[in-house]
Scaffold this motif. Structure first.
Motif, mmCIF file in Angstrom:
data_model
loop_
_atom_site.group_PDB
_atom_site.id
_atom_site.type_symbol
_atom_site.label_atom_id
_atom_site.label_comp_id
_atom_site.label_asym_id
_atom_site.label_seq_id
_atom_site.Cartn_x
_atom_site.Cartn_y
_atom_site.Cartn_z
ATOM 1 N N TYR A 1 0.831 -1.203 0.000
ATOM 2 C CA TYR A 1 0.000 0.000 0.000
ATOM 3 C C TYR A 1 0.869 1.258 0.000
ATOM 4 N N GLY A 2 0.532 2.205 -0.855
ATOM 5 C CA GLY A 2 1.229 3.491 -0.854
ATOM 6 C C GLY A 2 2.564 3.494 -1.574
ATOM 7 N N LEU A 3 2.940 2.360 -2.171
ATOM 8 C CA LEU A 3 4.224 2.342 -2.882
ATOM 9 C C LEU A 3 4.109 3.130 -4.185
ATOM 10 N N ILE A 4 5.181 3.788 -4.535
ATOM 11 C CA ILE A 4 5.234 4.515 -5.804
ATOM 12 C C ILE A 4 6.095 3.671 -6.741
ATOM 13 N N HIS A 5 5.615 3.479 -7.962
ATOM 14 C CA HIS A 5 6.408 2.719 -8.925
ATOM 15 C C HIS A 5 7.157 3.680 -9.841
ATOM 16 N N HIS A 6 8.465 3.512 -9.894
ATOM 17 C CA HIS A 6 9.279 4.402 -10.734
ATOM 18 C C HIS A 6 9.477 3.771 -12.106
ATOM 19 N N LYS A 7 9.566 4.622 -13.111
ATOM 20 C CA LYS A 7 9.640 4.137 -14.497
ATOM 21 C C LYS A 7 10.859 3.254 -14.765
ATOM 22 N N GLU A 8 11.889 3.382 -13.935
ATOM 23 C CA GLU A 8 13.075 2.557 -14.151
ATOM 24 C C GLU A 8 13.017 1.218 -13.407
ATOM 25 N N GLY A 9 11.811 0.887 -12.919
ATOM 26 C CA GLY A 9 11.613 -0.492 -12.449
ATOM 27 C C GLY A 9 11.748 -0.743 -10.958
ATOM 28 N N VAL A 10 11.805 0.304 -10.143
ATOM 29 C CA VAL A 10 11.855 0.073 -8.688
ATOM 30 C C VAL A 10 10.570 0.571 -8.031
ATOM 31 N N ASP A 11 10.252 -0.027 -6.875
ATOM 32 C CA ASP A 11 9.157 0.487 -6.047
ATOM 33 C C ASP A 11 9.759 1.327 -4.936
ATOM 34 N N ILE A 12 9.027 2.346 -4.518
ATOM 35 C CA ILE A 12 9.526 3.232 -3.458
ATOM 36 C C ILE A 12 8.471 3.357 -2.377
ATOM 37 N N LEU A 13 8.901 3.149 -1.137
ATOM 38 C CA LEU A 13 8.075 3.553 -0.008
ATOM 39 C C LEU A 13 8.590 4.940 0.374
ATOM 40 N N PRO A 14 7.798 5.970 0.072
ATOM 41 C CA PRO A 14 8.313 7.334 0.232
ATOM 42 C C PRO A 14 8.512 7.722 1.693
ATOM 43 N N GLY A 15 9.349 8.711 1.887
ATOM 44 C CA GLY A 15 9.571 9.254 3.226
ATOM 45 C C GLY A 15 9.339 10.749 3.198
ATOM 46 N N ASN A 16 8.921 11.298 4.324
ATOM 47 C CA ASN A 16 8.710 12.742 4.374
ATOM 48 C C ASN A 16 8.855 13.265 5.800
ATOM 49 N N ILE A 17 8.493 14.510 5.968
ATOM 50 C CA ILE A 17 8.696 15.238 7.212
ATOM 51 C C ILE A 17 8.040 14.555 8.422
ATOM 52 N N GLU A 18 7.032 13.734 8.144
ATOM 53 C CA GLU A 18 6.353 13.048 9.253
ATOM 54 C C GLU A 18 7.282 12.104 10.010
ATOM 55 N N LEU A 19 8.393 11.754 9.374
ATOM 56 C CA LEU A 19 9.352 10.892 10.070
ATOM 57 C C LEU A 19 9.990 11.613 11.255
ATOM 58 N N SER A 20 10.026 12.947 11.215
ATOM 59 C CA SER A 20 10.612 13.703 12.332
ATOM 60 C C SER A 20 9.788 13.524 13.594
ATOM 61 N N SER A 21 8.467 13.688 13.471
ATOM 62 C CA SER A 21 7.646 13.520 14.671
ATOM 63 C C SER A 21 7.579 12.051 15.071
ATOM 64 N N LEU A 22 7.657 11.173 14.073
ATOM 65 C CA LEU A 22 7.662 9.742 14.401
ATOM 66 C C LEU A 22 8.863 9.383 15.277
ATOM 67 N N GLU A 23 10.005 9.982 14.976
ATOM 68 C CA GLU A 23 11.213 9.709 15.787
ATOM 69 C C GLU A 23 10.959 10.008 17.254
#
Ligand code: ADP
Ligand code: MG
Length: 261
Positions: A78-100
């Protein structure tokens, strides 16, 4: 069998993200199924792979980890982004700061990411984790779930002291949380072959560490094109396929594949 590689160095600007992009995409080009996880609140990996505004994403690594903390069942795709060069990405963002900060008060706080990664292992050949520039709880999570750590070191300052601290942390994680953790290798990046200084630093890292840790013979050259890829949204294999940095990363991938065998 899946191999999980965390790319870590608590110093920023040493080439972690550029290495993740070209390692992950390079492995996908070799036919492997690759998931990339952005564990840096700056979202540089997510941006480099073409998502301009990671902070606007509804679902990211932080969401997945919060769901795990809440003991909810998660769908790792769920929520994975598929990149045109063939990899999947689980994105990261600013919410990781509060998660820490949240993580400090959570049971099993060092192994929340491991719960995600262990499920994802069934679907991928390689999982590459781009760490943030600190040795805080997110990086500990990335070390606790990995099979190996790849350490980029920039050939532009005396890196030895910071490296010792990182290696000590890796040792502690290995002892207390993840006995199978290995060091994939130290990768010297941004080598300017026109200067003796870069060569001296590379030699120094080799002299100090190569008896106990793999130091990759492949060095990543300083390359303006490499510095441009985060804005281009593609890897070096597309952006500058004939360049010396693409060539160096291809050689690195062959070494990484041979280690895994
Ligand atoms: P980190 O993730 O460790 O902070 P980055 O991968 O973001 O490091 O790299 C730091 C900066 O150096 C970025 O601006 C990036 O574009 C640039 N860079 C990375 N690798 C190279 C290289 N081989 N040659 C020139 N610039 C590079
Ligand atoms: Mg980075």
């Amino acid at each position: 069998m899946c191999k999980v590689i965390s790319v870590a160095n608590q110093k920023g600007g040493v080439g972690k993200t550029v290495t993740c992009v070209n390692l992950g995409v390079g492995l996908a080009r070799e036919g492997y199924k690759v998931l990339m996880i952005d564990a840096d609140p700056q979202g540089s990996l997510t941006i480099s792979l073409g998502c301009d505004e990671p902070d606007r994403l509804e679902y990211s690594l932080a969401t997945a980890m919060i769901n795990i903390i809440k003991d909810e069942d998660i769908d790792v795709t769920y929520g994975l982004i598929h990149h045109k060069e063939g990899v999947d990405i689980l994105p990261g963002n600013i919410e990781l700061s509060s998660l820490e900060i949240t993580l400090t008060g959570v049971i099993s706080r060092e192994t929340i990411l491991k719960s995600y990664v262990n499920k994802a292992r069934e679907l991928y050949d390689y999982i590459i984790i781009d760490c943030m520039p600190s040795l805080g709880m997110m990086t500990i999570n990335a070390l606790a779930c990995a099979d190996s750590v790849l350490i980029p070191v920039q050939a532009a300052y005396l890196p030895v002291k910071g490296l010792q601290q990182l290696i000590k942390t890796i040792g502690r994680v290995k002892k207390q949380l993840n006995p199978h953790l290995e060091i994939e290798g130290i990768l010297i990046t941004m080598v300017d072959n026109r200067t003796n200084y870069a060569k001296d630093i590379a030699q120094q890292v080799y002299d100090v560490y190569s008896s106990s840790i793999n130091v990759f013979h492949i060095e990543i050259p300083l390359s303006v094109r490499a510095a441009e890829i985060s804005a281009s949204g593609s890897s070096l294999y597309v952006y500058d396929p004939k360049g010396k940095a693409a060539f160096a990363y291809s050689a690195l991938i062959q070494e990484v594949i041979s280690h895994a065998m």
